[in-house]
Design a protein around this motif. Sequence first.
Motif, PDB file in Angstrom:
ATOM      1  N   TRP A  97       0.840  -1.203   0.000  1.00 50.11           N
ATOM      2  CA  TRP A  97       0.000   0.000   0.000  1.00 50.11           C
ATOM      3  C   TRP A  97       0.871   1.247   0.000  1.00 50.11           C
ATOM      4  O   TRP A  97       0.539   2.240  -0.640  1.00 50.11           O
ATOM      5  CB  TRP A  97      -0.992  -0.008   1.163  1.00 50.11           C
ATOM      6  N   GLU A  98       2.024   1.214   0.699  1.00 49.57           N
ATOM      7  CA  GLU A  98       2.932   2.362   0.685  1.00 49.57           C
ATOM      8  C   GLU A  98       3.591   2.510  -0.688  1.00 49.57           C
ATOM      9  O   GLU A  98       3.778   3.614  -1.183  1.00 49.57           O
ATOM     10  CB  GLU A  98       4.002   2.214   1.764  1.00 49.57           C
ATOM     11  N   VAL A  99       3.958   1.383  -1.290  1.00 53.30           N
ATOM     12  CA  VAL A  99       4.544   1.405  -2.633  1.00 53.30           C
ATOM     13  C   VAL A  99       3.535   2.003  -3.606  1.00 53.30           C
ATOM     14  O   VAL A  99       3.870   2.879  -4.413  1.00 53.30           O
ATOM     15  CB  VAL A  99       4.970  -0.017  -3.067  1.00 53.30           C
ATOM     16  N   ALA A 100       2.290   1.548  -3.546  1.00 52.33           N
ATOM     17  CA  ALA A 100       1.242   2.057  -4.443  1.00 52.33           C
ATOM     18  C   ALA A 100       1.032   3.554  -4.236  1.00 52.33           C
ATOM     19  O   ALA A 100       0.882   4.304  -5.212  1.00 52.33           O
ATOM     20  CB  ALA A 100      -0.058   1.292  -4.215  1.00 52.33           C
ATOM     21  N   LYS A 101       1.023   3.991  -3.008  1.00 49.37           N
ATOM     22  CA  LYS A 101       0.848   5.426  -2.714  1.00 49.37           C
ATOM     23  C   LYS A 101       1.980   6.226  -3.363  1.00 49.37           C
ATOM     24  O   LYS A 101       1.736   7.265  -3.983  1.00 49.37           O
ATOM     25  CB  LYS A 101       0.833   5.638  -1.197  1.00 49.37           C
ATOM     26  N   HIS A 102       3.202   5.744  -3.235  1.00 47.77           N
ATOM     27  CA  HIS A 102       4.358   6.411  -3.858  1.00 47.77           C
ATOM     28  C   HIS A 102       4.217   6.430  -5.381  1.00 47.77           C
ATOM     29  O   HIS A 102       4.448   7.460  -6.020  1.00 47.77           O
ATOM     30  CB  HIS A 102       5.647   5.690  -3.449  1.00 47.77           C
ATOM     31  N   LEU A 103       3.822   5.311  -5.968  1.00 48.98           N
ATOM     32  CA  LEU A 103       3.706   5.225  -7.425  1.00 48.98           C
ATOM     33  C   LEU A 103       2.616   6.131  -7.976  1.00 48.98           C
ATOM     34  O   LEU A 103       2.752   6.667  -9.072  1.00 48.98           O
ATOM     35  CB  LEU A 103       3.455   3.780  -7.851  1.00 48.98           C
ATOM     36  N   ARG A 104       1.538   6.308  -7.226  1.00 56.05           N
ATOM     37  CA  ARG A 104       0.463   7.208  -7.679  1.00 56.05           C
ATOM     38  C   ARG A 104       0.934   8.651  -7.725  1.00 56.05           C
ATOM     39  O   ARG A 104       0.426   9.452  -8.501  1.00 56.05           O
ATOM     40  CB  ARG A 104      -0.751   7.097  -6.756  1.00 56.05           C
ATOM     41  N   LYS A 105       1.911   9.010  -6.896  1.00 57.85           N
ATOM     42  CA  LYS A 105       2.351  10.404  -6.781  1.00 57.85           C
ATOM     43  C   LYS A 105       3.648  10.707  -7.529  1.00 57.85           C
ATOM     44  O   LYS A 105       4.208  11.776  -7.351  1.00 57.85           O
ATOM     45  CB  LYS A 105       2.538  10.742  -5.303  1.00 57.85           C
ATOM     46  N   LEU A 106       4.118   9.811  -8.363  1.00 62.64           N
ATOM     47  CA  LEU A 106       5.370  10.034  -9.085  1.00 62.64           C
ATOM     48  C   LEU A 106       5.324  11.327  -9.892  1.00 62.64           C
ATOM     49  O   LEU A 106       4.283  11.715 -10.401  1.00 62.64           O
ATOM     50  CB  LEU A 106       5.638   8.890 -10.058  1.00 62.64           C
ATOM     51  N   HIS A 107       6.484  11.943 -10.032  1.00 61.71           N
ATOM     52  CA  HIS A 107       6.625  13.142 -10.863  1.00 61.71           C
ATOM     53  C   HIS A 107       7.785  12.915 -11.825  1.00 61.71           C
ATOM     54  O   HIS A 107       8.736  12.228 -11.513  1.00 61.71           O
ATOM     55  CB  HIS A 107       6.922  14.376  -9.999  1.00 61.71           C
ATOM     56  N   GLY A 108       7.694  13.517 -12.969  1.00 66.02           N
ATOM     57  CA  GLY A 108       8.834  13.547 -13.872  1.00 66.02           C
ATOM     58  C   GLY A 108       9.105  12.261 -14.618  1.00 66.02           C
ATOM     59  O   GLY A 108      10.222  11.783 -14.607  1.00 66.02           O
ATOM     60  N   GLY A 109       8.121  11.695 -15.228  1.00 68.26           N
ATOM     61  CA  GLY A 109       8.350  10.532 -16.073  1.00 68.26           C
ATOM     62  C   GLY A 109       7.624   9.289 -15.615  1.00 68.26           C
ATOM     63  O   GLY A 109       6.941   9.281 -14.589  1.00 68.26           O
ATOM     64  N   ASN A 110       7.799   8.251 -16.392  1.00 66.67           N
ATOM     65  CA  ASN A 110       7.113   6.987 -16.178  1.00 66.67           C
ATOM     66  C   ASN A 110       8.007   6.025 -15.405  1.00 66.67           C
ATOM     67  O   ASN A 110       9.181   6.312 -15.175  1.00 66.67           O
ATOM     68  CB  ASN A 110       6.709   6.406 -17.526  1.00 66.67           C
ATOM     69  N   ALA A 111       7.452   4.852 -15.040  1.00 71.00           N
ATOM     70  CA  ALA A 111       8.208   3.911 -14.212  1.00 71.00           C
ATOM     71  C   ALA A 111       8.003   2.475 -14.653  1.00 71.00           C
ATOM     72  O   ALA A 111       6.911   2.092 -15.082  1.00 71.00           O
ATOM     73  CB  ALA A 111       7.798   4.057 -12.753  1.00 71.00           C
ATOM     74  N   LEU A 112       9.064   1.699 -14.500  1.00 65.51           N
ATOM     75  CA  LEU A 112       9.012   0.245 -14.620  1.00 65.51           C
ATOM     76  C   LEU A 112       9.055  -0.323 -13.214  1.00 65.51           C
ATOM     77  O   LEU A 112       9.892   0.081 -12.408  1.00 65.51           O
ATOM     78  CB  LEU A 112      10.209  -0.286 -15.423  1.00 65.51           C
ATOM     79  N   ILE A 113       8.149  -1.257 -12.926  1.00 64.41           N
ATOM     80  CA  ILE A 113       8.125  -1.935 -11.637  1.00 64.41           C
ATOM     81  C   ILE A 113       8.200  -3.430 -11.921  1.00 64.41           C
ATOM     82  O   ILE A 113       7.347  -3.979 -12.622  1.00 64.41           O
ATOM     83  CB  ILE A 113       6.836  -1.608 -10.840  1.00 64.41           C
ATOM     84  N   VAL A 114       9.235  -4.081 -11.393  1.00 67.91           N
ATOM     85  CA  VAL A 114       9.423  -5.513 -11.596  1.00 67.91           C
ATOM     86  C   VAL A 114       9.135  -6.229 -10.283  1.00 67.91           C
ATOM     87  O   VAL A 114       9.696  -5.885  -9.236  1.00 67.91           O
ATOM     88  CB  VAL A 114      10.854  -5.842 -12.070  1.00 67.91           C
ATOM     89  N   GLY A 115       8.238  -7.217 -10.355  1.00 66.82           N
ATOM     90  CA  GLY A 115       7.848  -7.952  -9.157  1.00 66.82           C
ATOM     91  C   GLY A 115       7.747  -9.435  -9.404  1.00 66.82           C
ATOM     92  O   GLY A 115       8.457  -9.988 -10.251  1.00 66.82           O
ATOM     93  N   HIS A 116       6.833 -10.066  -8.706  1.00 66.97           N
ATOM     94  CA  HIS A 116       6.691 -11.520  -8.697  1.00 66.97           C
ATOM     95  C   HIS A 116       5.252 -11.910  -9.005  1.00 66.97           C
ATOM     96  O   HIS A 116       4.336 -11.092  -8.904  1.00 66.97           O
ATOM     97  CB  HIS A 116       7.092 -12.071  -7.330  1.00 66.97           C
ATOM     98  N   SER A 117       5.060 -13.190  -9.292  1.00 64.07           N
ATOM     99  CA  SER A 117       3.712 -13.681  -9.607  1.00 64.07           C
ATOM    100  C   SER A 117       2.750 -13.474  -8.445  1.00 64.07           C
ATOM    101  O   SER A 117       1.558 -13.297  -8.661  1.00 64.07           O
ATOM    102  CB  SER A 117       3.762 -15.155  -9.999  1.00 64.07           C
ATOM    103  N   ASN A 118       3.262 -13.456  -7.223  1.00 62.19           N
ATOM    104  CA  ASN A 118       2.380 -13.298  -6.060  1.00 62.19           C
ATOM    105  C   ASN A 118       2.364 -11.881  -5.490  1.00 62.19           C
ATOM    106  O   ASN A 118       1.736 -11.639  -4.469  1.00 62.19           O
ATOM    107  CB  ASN A 118       2.752 -14.293  -4.974  1.00 62.19           C
ATOM    108  N   THR A 119       3.031 -10.924  -6.143  1.00 64.60           N
ATOM    109  CA  THR A 119       3.010  -9.547  -5.643  1.00 64.60           C
ATOM    110  C   THR A 119       2.416  -8.544  -6.633  1.00 64.60           C
ATOM    111  O   THR A 119       1.943  -7.490  -6.210  1.00 64.60           O
ATOM    112  CB  THR A 119       4.424  -9.062  -5.249  1.00 64.60           C
ATOM    113  N   LEU A 120       2.454  -8.847  -7.929  1.00 59.87           N
ATOM    114  CA  LEU A 120       1.963  -7.872  -8.913  1.00 59.87           C
ATOM    115  C   LEU A 120       0.470  -7.614  -8.794  1.00 59.87           C
ATOM    116  O   LEU A 120       0.033  -6.459  -8.808  1.00 59.87           O
ATOM    117  CB  LEU A 120       2.300  -8.324 -10.329  1.00 59.87           C
ATOM    118  N   LEU A 121      -0.317  -8.659  -8.692  1.00 54.83           N
ATOM    119  CA  LEU A 121      -1.770  -8.454  -8.604  1.00 54.83           C
ATOM    120  C   LEU A 121      -2.162  -7.746  -7.305  1.00 54.83           C
ATOM    121  O   LEU A 121      -2.988  -6.826  -7.344  1.00 54.83           O
ATOM    122  CB  LEU A 121      -2.504  -9.780  -8.778  1.00 54.83           C
TER     123      LEU A 121
END
Length: 171
Positions: A97-121
Amino acid sequence: MKLRILLGIGLLAGQLAGCSNHTLYLVRHAEKASQPASDPPLTAEGEVRAQVLADTLLEKNIKHIYSTNTTRTRATAVPLAEKLGLTIAPYGTDTLWEVAKHLRKLHGGNALIVGHSNTLLPLLDQLPVTHRKKTIPDSDYDNLFVVTVRKRFLRPPLIRLQEGTFGEIAE
């Protein structure tokens, strides 16, 4: 009176300039070896997929790259990070939830997020977006979740998801 209107317009324009859009590209790590079981590297196929991912996202204005702290996720992100001259920032899966909050507020470009089969969803759930996939099978490495975040003045962001794939179908 005119000065107040001009100041008001200036303040509003400044606030609107802070409203921006960005895109998050979420992927599972590429194909992994079976050994060592605790932290396996990528297979040769996985290394090829990581290169294909880099080529796929090279022109997508990626300014941020995030990966969990495993060999396979970092190795999936490395080709793009090297091509763009970016560092890979680690993120923990225990506070999505903290990661998602940070990602929603990003500034200055796009992001790649690499995770796992049990964390992406679960991360998609925290953004929050509705996804069609209910699980990611262990043999599935080609999913590409594209999340657009449109920030809006005095309103919550508008978040949309497109589910797709990249590279060859994992076998």
